[in-house]
Design a protein around this motif. Structure first.
Motif, PDB file in Angstrom:
ATOM      1  N   PRO A  50       0.828  -1.208   0.000  1.00 51.07           N
ATOM      2  CA  PRO A  50       0.000   0.000   0.000  1.00 51.07           C
ATOM      3  C   PRO A  50       0.858   1.252   0.000  1.00 51.07           C
ATOM      4  CG  PRO A  50       0.127  -0.912   2.200  1.00 51.07           C
ATOM      5  CD  PRO A  50       0.804  -1.902   1.298  1.00 51.07           C
ATOM      6  N   GLU A  91      -3.848   5.579  -3.388  1.00 49.32           N
ATOM      7  CA  GLU A  91      -4.717   4.719  -2.569  1.00 49.32           C
ATOM      8  C   GLU A  91      -5.804   4.092  -3.443  1.00 49.32           C
ATOM      9  OE1 GLU A  91      -4.616   3.578   0.350  1.00 49.32           O
ATOM     10  OE2 GLU A  91      -3.579   4.929   1.721  1.00 49.32           O
ATOM     11  N   ASN A  92      -6.376   4.873  -4.336  1.00 48.72           N
ATOM     12  CA  ASN A  92      -7.393   4.325  -5.241  1.00 48.72           C
ATOM     13  C   ASN A  92      -6.807   3.240  -6.134  1.00 48.72           C
ATOM     14  OD1 ASN A  92      -9.524   5.866  -4.303  1.00 48.72           O
ATOM     15  ND2 ASN A  92      -9.433   7.379  -5.937  1.00 48.72           N
ATOM     16  N   TYR A  94      -4.216   1.323  -5.458  1.00 50.92           N
ATOM     17  CA  TYR A  94      -3.956   0.156  -4.611  1.00 50.92           C
ATOM     18  C   TYR A  94      -5.247  -0.600  -4.333  1.00 50.92           C
ATOM     19  CZ  TYR A  94      -2.819  -2.514  -0.387  1.00 50.92           C
ATOM     20  OH  TYR A  94      -2.675  -3.513   0.536  1.00 50.92           O
ATOM     21  N   LYS A  95      -6.295   0.138  -4.020  1.00 54.96           N
ATOM     22  CA  LYS A  95      -7.603  -0.488  -3.776  1.00 54.96           C
ATOM     23  C   LYS A  95      -8.076  -1.262  -4.996  1.00 54.96           C
ATOM     24  CE  LYS A  95     -10.924   1.739  -4.838  1.00 54.96           C
ATOM     25  NZ  LYS A  95     -11.748   1.939  -6.060  1.00 54.96           N
ATOM     26  N   GLU A  96      -7.925  -0.664  -6.176  1.00 52.52           N
ATOM     27  CA  GLU A  96      -8.332  -1.327  -7.410  1.00 52.52           C
ATOM     28  C   GLU A  96      -7.540  -2.610  -7.629  1.00 52.52           C
ATOM     29  OE1 GLU A  96     -10.751  -0.671  -9.871  1.00 52.52           O
ATOM     30  OE2 GLU A  96     -11.508   0.524  -8.198  1.00 52.52           O
ATOM     31  N   LEU A 661     -12.691  -1.514   4.683  1.00 58.38           N
ATOM     32  CA  LEU A 661     -12.885  -0.692   3.494  1.00 58.38           C
ATOM     33  C   LEU A 661     -13.371   0.675   3.970  1.00 58.38           C
ATOM     34  CD1 LEU A 661     -13.176  -0.227   0.401  1.00 58.38           C
ATOM     35  CD2 LEU A 661     -15.510  -1.110   0.604  1.00 58.38           C
ATOM     36  N   THR A 663     -14.235   4.703   2.837  1.00 58.33           N
ATOM     37  CA  THR A 663     -14.564   5.518   1.664  1.00 58.33           C
ATOM     38  C   THR A 663     -14.752   6.976   2.064  1.00 58.33           C
ATOM     39  OG1 THR A 663     -16.971   5.242   1.812  1.00 58.33           O
ATOM     40  CG2 THR A 663     -15.737   3.550   0.622  1.00 58.33           C
ATOM     41  N   LYS A 692      -6.658  -6.766   5.089  1.00 58.31           N
ATOM     42  CA  LYS A 692      -6.778  -5.722   4.070  1.00 58.31           C
ATOM     43  C   LYS A 692      -7.262  -4.413   4.696  1.00 58.31           C
ATOM     44  CE  LYS A 692      -7.945  -9.050   0.425  1.00 58.31           C
ATOM     45  NZ  LYS A 692      -8.977  -9.527  -0.519  1.00 58.31           N
ATOM     46  N   LEU A 694      -8.323  -0.975   2.809  1.00 58.25           N
ATOM     47  CA  LEU A 694      -8.491  -0.350   1.508  1.00 58.25           C
ATOM     48  C   LEU A 694      -9.185   0.999   1.667  1.00 58.25           C
ATOM     49  CD1 LEU A 694      -9.690  -3.467  -0.534  1.00 58.25           C
ATOM     50  CD2 LEU A 694      -7.362  -2.724  -0.016  1.00 58.25           C
ATOM     51  N   HIS A 696     -10.951   4.186  -0.488  1.00 58.69           N
ATOM     52  CA  HIS A 696     -11.514   4.642  -1.760  1.00 58.69           C
ATOM     53  C   HIS A 696     -11.959   6.090  -1.636  1.00 58.69           C
ATOM     54  CE1 HIS A 696     -14.022   4.809  -5.377  1.00 58.69           C
ATOM     55  NE2 HIS A 696     -14.994   5.285  -4.611  1.00 58.69           N
ATOM     56  N   PHE A 722     -16.435  -6.818  -1.381  1.00 54.16           N
ATOM     57  CA  PHE A 722     -15.347  -6.866  -0.404  1.00 54.16           C
ATOM     58  C   PHE A 722     -15.673  -7.850   0.707  1.00 54.16           C
ATOM     59  CE2 PHE A 722     -13.534  -4.938   3.548  1.00 54.16           C
ATOM     60  CZ  PHE A 722     -12.191  -5.169   3.280  1.00 54.16           C
TER      61      PHE A 722
END
Length: 731
Positions: A50, A91-92, A94-96, A661, A663, A692, A694, A696, A722
């Motif tokens: 990350p 970050e986006n 990496y999330k993808e 996750l 956002t 994880k 993540l 977004h 997720f």
């Protein structure tokens, strides 16, 4: 700075993926393709690294206590700092990459949710004067069309506003409100193309279809017409704090610079609202803080007049007015914690001794809303967590009630625009019943179903079961829980996965509404539960007071205790509990995973309010001073210490955390993007697990996410995928 894939190294022990910088750009699609074709998911998850945020220690001292924030630098009010934007993009990316293996599942979930929606959905028309007004969608359109018909529903349609056309060329677009002038000739509407909830008011001549030159900037989106059809009142927002604090009077045909300031709120602990009585006789400015609420009124036929306080503001006194005939009906908590209904002649509204009690205070029942018609007063009331609808005949004081059958449900007033109506329009739904619009005949007491939302596909409400439970909290209080599951997939043996949702702040009650998106979880074996924790008003006003200020910790422990109770009663498997919440519900998520991370397999925290102390100490940030009575004022030592004890950002520590996750929206006006950004960076630094994490960021949206009705489902599909992926469910 983007993380770019520049090297694929085959080794004797497997495939390694290395991220570095390069002059040659590699697209995210190319990265994902290379990853997917060279390694399996488990290898990929362990090899992808990350983004690592730099640390710039920033000291903050108050009450002889110094905190060091290594990520304070992430705040940029202009949202233009190249380094910050690049980190969010990284970050986006990496999330993808981490979710690349769920792309087909995300697409399947998205298509499922979209396929259930009625594509050409329309609202039930309501009559106002000689017109029937309604909103509809075209088959594949993202945005609504506002329309009307004159005389009858068989008349030709007149389109007032097609938001799809207005939204062209914008990544984000939202129309906040539409208000037609009393003579039905001019439409006032407000739009925002950024997501900060700062709106521009525009005016459309409905006879020509042309926009008037009047354009009012930096408003809160609302507009109230005076009865002369040419005067509009609106609220202007402070450009820094985004607090609506000034009420202006505008005359059509004049420049905004000529508008007259009719009220300015100088107390930053107050919000300001603007409405009009249903009978059209008065315009009202609402003044409200967390614990105080009142109004100033103006004769709508005398727009150049002066607003006067209906009754003086008193700390702790909350009242709202509803006009019928020569009387104001007043919903008040004066000497009535759960509110009572009183009435007073319009000539004596300032004299409390002239107020007459209509419906007394009750310890076990809270009056939650009131609607005044010419001949009837309608009320929604909540008792033991369930809403009832009652209507009082003004002439004889008799009551008629609406009856509901589901164990857990939601009922509320719908659109009621006609003061002389003998029917009350209300909305009803439950965890198994889609939103349904009814007209209740206030004379006969009969309800008529006008429309129920269609759920396309093979949905059958009989396939699902809802329940309402009370679970013991650690201090002996019983917490209400509404839950639903699919009958043929549920076994009360502790094997089902659980999706637990909560909020628990501002007295906002998350009722048991139908949510078609949840079917995608229910049909895969999930039990879905809403924890009605303290901080809401599910069990009355005291339930709220027991979950705010110095009682805030109850909100978090209630949520954890509900988890334990559902597991103990074998509604859920202890290792398959997934939780979700947004905004203040995101604070809830952050607090409970600091306190009990081992109880949760996965967490979705949307636009989370997690940096409580730093934010509430900064009066330049929206929603601070006017929320001191909700969270506390950290300028006071006792509040500071209490808030610091639960603030999710300040309590991140070296421990294992669940899969997460997080956002946000870059232009969020309620919870600034840098709160979750900092939180994620700090979690990455402290957490001791390989789970994880993540992050977004929607680079085009604000607090409410994407603006289109289909577009916003993409994030929901991502969240569900997720969670499902963590369970090994890929279909």
């Amino acid at each position: 700075m983007k993380y770019l894939l520049i090297l694929i190294s085959l080794t004797l022990i497997g495939v390694g993926i290395y991220f570095a910088t390069s002059d040659k750009e590699t697209s995210q699609e190319e990265q994902t393709l290379i990853i997917e074709t060279t390694m399996n998911d488990s290898q990929k998850d362990k090899s992808l690294k990350p983004p690592v945020a730099k640390k710039v220690p920033h000291e903050m001292t108050i009450h002889d206590d110094t905190r060091v924030d290594d990520y304070y630098w992430m705040r940029d009010d202009s949202r233009t700092d190249a380094e910050i934007l690049a980190h969010l993009e990284a970050e986006n990316d990496y999330k993808e990459a981490m979710l690349a293996g769920t792309k087909s599942l995300q697409e399947k979930l998205y298509n499922e949710m979209v396929s259930r929606l009625e594509k050409d959905k329309s609202t039930v028309p309501y009559r106002l004067g000689d017109y029937f007004y309604y909103v509809r969608f075209q088959e594949d359109s993202e945005y609504p069309i506002y329309a009307r018909k004159q005389g009858s529903l068989e008349a030709d349609e007149e389109i007032l506003l097609n938001v799809n056309e207005l939204a062209q060329g914008h990544d984000y677009f939202n129309v906040a409100s539409t208000e037609v002038s009393p003579n039905h000739a001019i439409l006032a509407y407000s739009d925002d193309s950024i997501g900060r909830r700062v709106y521009t008011l525009r005016f459309k001549d409905l006879s020509t279809g042309q926009l008037l030159p009047d354009t009012l900037e930096e408003t809160d989106g609302g507009a109230v017409w005076a009865n002369d059809n040419e005067t509009i009142f609106y609220i202007r927002r402070d450009p820094q704090t985004l607090l609506g604090y000034q009420v202006f009077r505008h005359k059509l045909g004049t420049d905004q610079e000529a508008d007259v300031l009719v009220y300015e709120e100088t107390d930053t602990t107050y919000y300001t609202g603007l409405t009009k009585s249903l009978d059209g006789s008065f315009i009202k400015i609402g003044h409200y803080s967390t614990e105080t609420k009142g109004e100033s009124i103006l004769d709508a036929n005398v727009p150049d007049g002066e607003f006067k306080k209906f009754y003086p503001l008193e700390t702790g006194h909350e009242y709202s007015t509803y006009k019928s005939g020569e009387y104001f009906y007043v919903q008040t908590n004066k000497e009535a914690k759960n509110f009572r209904l009183m009435k007073v002649h319009q000539s004596k509204h300032n004299d409390f001794s002239a107020w007459e009690e209509v419906i007394p205070h009750r310890e076990n029942t809270q009056i939650t809303d009131v609607k005044a018609f010419n001949d009837f007063i309608a009320l929604t009331e909540r008792s033991n967590g369930l809403t009832s609808v009652r209507v009082m005949n003004i002439e004889d004081g008799s009551f008629k009630s609406v009856n509901f059958d589901d164990p857990a449900y939601a009922a509320r007033f719908s659109t009621n625009k006609n003061f002389d109506s003998e029917t009350l329009r209300y909305t009803y739904s439950s965890l198994t019943t889609p939103d349904s619009i009814y007209d209740f005949n206030m004379v006969t007491g009969e309800s008529t179903l006008l429309k129920q939302d269609k759920v396309l596909g093979d949905f059958d409400s009989n396939d699902y079961q809802s329940e309402r439970l009370f679970i013991d909290a650690r201090d002996g209080v019983q917490v209400p829980v509404s839950l639903v599951y699919r009958k043929d997939m549920f076994k009360k043996n502790g094997t089902n996965p659980l999706y637990q949702y909560g909020y628990g702040s501002y007295g906002a009650t998350m009722d048991a509404n139908f949510r078609s998106n949840w079917l995608s979880l229910l049909d895969r074996g999930f039990v879905v539960a809403i924890a009605h924790i303290r901080g809401s008003q599910m069990l009355g006003r005291q339930w709220y007071e027991d979950g705010k200020m110095f009682n805030k910790i109850n909100t978090f422990t209630d949520f954890i205790d509900v988890t334990d109770g559902l597991v103990e009663q074998q509604y859920a498997a202890k290792d398959k509990v997934f939780i979700a919440g947004g905004s203040a519900g995101g604070l809830l998520m952050g607090a409970v995973i600091n306190m009990a991370p081992e109880k949760y397999a996965g967490v979705a925290a949307h636009v989370p309010f997690v940096d409580v102390v730093t934010t509430m100490l900064d009066e330049s940030i929206p929603l601070t001073t006017n929320e001191y009575d909700e969270w506390g004022n950290p300028n006071n030592k006792d509040s500071y210490e209490y808030m610091l004890s639960y603030s999710p950002y300040d309590n991140v520590k070296a421990q294992d955390y669940p899969h997460m996750l997080v956002t946000t929206g870059l232009h969020d006006s309620q919870v600034q993007y840098f709160e979750p950004m900092k939180w994620v960076a700090k979690l990455r630094d402290f957490k001791t697990d390989d789970n994880k994490l993540l992050f977004h960021t929607n680079m085009e949206a604000g607090h409410g996410g994407a603006s289109g009705r289909f577009k916003r489902l993409e994030q929901t599909a991502m969240e569900y995928a997720f969670f499902l992926d963590l369970l090994g469910i890929n279909d």
